[in-house]
Design a protein around this motif. Sequence first.
Motif, short mmCIF file in Angstrom:
data_model
loop_
_atom_site.label_atom_id
_atom_site.label_comp_id
_atom_site.label_asym_id
_atom_site.label_seq_id
_atom_site.Cartn_x
_atom_site.Cartn_y
_atom_site.Cartn_z
N LYS A 168 32.15 35.23 44.82
CA LYS A 168 32.75 34.15 44.03
C LYS A 168 34.28 34.23 44.04
O LYS A 168 34.95 33.21 44.13
CB LYS A 168 32.24 34.20 42.60
N LEU A 169 34.81 35.43 43.95
CA LEU A 169 36.27 35.61 43.87
C LEU A 169 36.93 35.71 45.25
O LEU A 169 38.15 35.63 45.37
CB LEU A 169 36.61 36.84 43.04
N GLY A 170 36.13 35.97 46.28
CA GLY A 170 36.67 36.10 47.63
C GLY A 170 37.43 37.39 47.85
O GLY A 170 38.35 37.45 48.67
N ILE A 171 37.04 38.43 47.11
CA ILE A 171 37.68 39.75 47.25
C ILE A 171 36.59 40.82 47.27
O ILE A 171 35.44 40.56 46.92
CB ILE A 171 38.66 40.05 46.09
N LYS A 172 36.97 42.01 47.65
CA LYS A 172 36.08 43.17 47.60
C LYS A 172 36.40 43.99 46.37
O LYS A 172 37.49 43.89 45.79
CB LYS A 172 36.24 44.04 48.86
N GLN A 215 29.87 31.43 34.76
CA GLN A 215 30.42 30.86 33.53
C GLN A 215 31.61 31.66 33.04
O GLN A 215 32.62 31.09 32.61
CB GLN A 215 29.34 30.80 32.44
N LEU A 216 31.52 32.98 33.12
CA LEU A 216 32.62 33.84 32.68
C LEU A 216 33.87 33.59 33.52
O LEU A 216 34.95 33.33 32.97
CB LEU A 216 32.21 35.32 32.76
N VAL A 217 33.74 33.66 34.82
CA VAL A 217 34.89 33.48 35.71
C VAL A 217 35.48 32.09 35.54
O VAL A 217 36.70 31.93 35.41
CB VAL A 217 34.51 33.77 37.18
N ASP A 218 34.62 31.08 35.53
CA ASP A 218 35.11 29.70 35.37
C ASP A 218 35.79 29.50 34.03
O ASP A 218 36.82 28.84 33.93
CB ASP A 218 33.97 28.70 35.55
N GLY A 219 35.24 30.11 32.98
CA GLY A 219 35.85 30.01 31.65
C GLY A 219 37.20 30.71 31.58
O GLY A 219 38.14 30.19 30.97
N LEU A 220 37.32 31.87 32.21
CA LEU A 220 38.60 32.58 32.22
C LEU A 220 39.64 31.79 33.01
O LEU A 220 40.80 31.70 32.59
CB LEU A 220 38.43 33.98 32.80
N ARG A 221 39.22 31.21 34.11
CA ARG A 221 40.15 30.38 34.90
C ARG A 221 40.63 29.18 34.08
O ARG A 221 41.81 28.84 34.08
CB ARG A 221 39.49 29.88 36.17
N ALA A 222 39.71 28.53 33.40
CA ALA A 222 40.05 27.33 32.64
C ALA A 222 40.93 27.64 31.43
O ALA A 222 41.78 26.84 31.04
CB ALA A 222 38.78 26.63 32.17
N ALA A 223 40.76 28.83 30.86
CA ALA A 223 41.50 29.20 29.65
C ALA A 223 42.90 29.69 29.96
O ALA A 223 43.75 29.75 29.06
CB ALA A 223 40.75 30.28 28.89
N GLU A 224 43.17 30.06 31.21
CA GLU A 224 44.46 30.62 31.60
C GLU A 224 45.52 29.53 31.69
O GLU A 224 45.40 28.63 32.52
CB GLU A 224 44.33 31.33 32.96
#
Length: 163
Positions: free
Chosen positions: A99-103, A148-157
């Motif tokens: 999802k994040l495109g990282i290791k 949901q967590l990642v999308d929520g953190l992105r949206a809240a930033e």
Amino acid sequence: MLDRFAREVAKYPDSDAGRQSAVMACLSIVQQVYGWVSDENEAAVAAYLGMPQIAAREVTTFYNMYNQQPVGRFKLNVCTNLPCQLRDGYKALHHLEAKLGIKMGETTADGMFTLQQSECLGACADSPVMLVNDRTMCSFMSNEKLDQLVDGLRAAEPQGEKR
């Protein structure tokens, strides 16, 4: 910051050993202010507490809550200890990598997320579990909940805000 250090030191007996007992709290203060503990700040904490820098380094390197290099705005620690592995801990880690495109161990190019694996977080019955920024425990992290967590953190930033 020195005032905060002094408040932590005051919690311990008035002796060299008592003063040095505040090392974890002082390192945490440094990390709260800067987002990580640099060699220079580690040395400054050691000097303030009257202890060798190697003694502070032993604390910094033993606990994974201390960042020894800059991390993203959100540090995601996924438990991969055996009980969590048996209940999809690695699946959660790999889902976040995709999802994040990282290791694991890397930070996203925008500096927003750092992904790490973690030792036991003490919530085996709730696995897979993760810790966000060393403070917020997240349990039963299915792929949907991770998204949901990642999308929520992105949206809240707020745009452009960095630590």
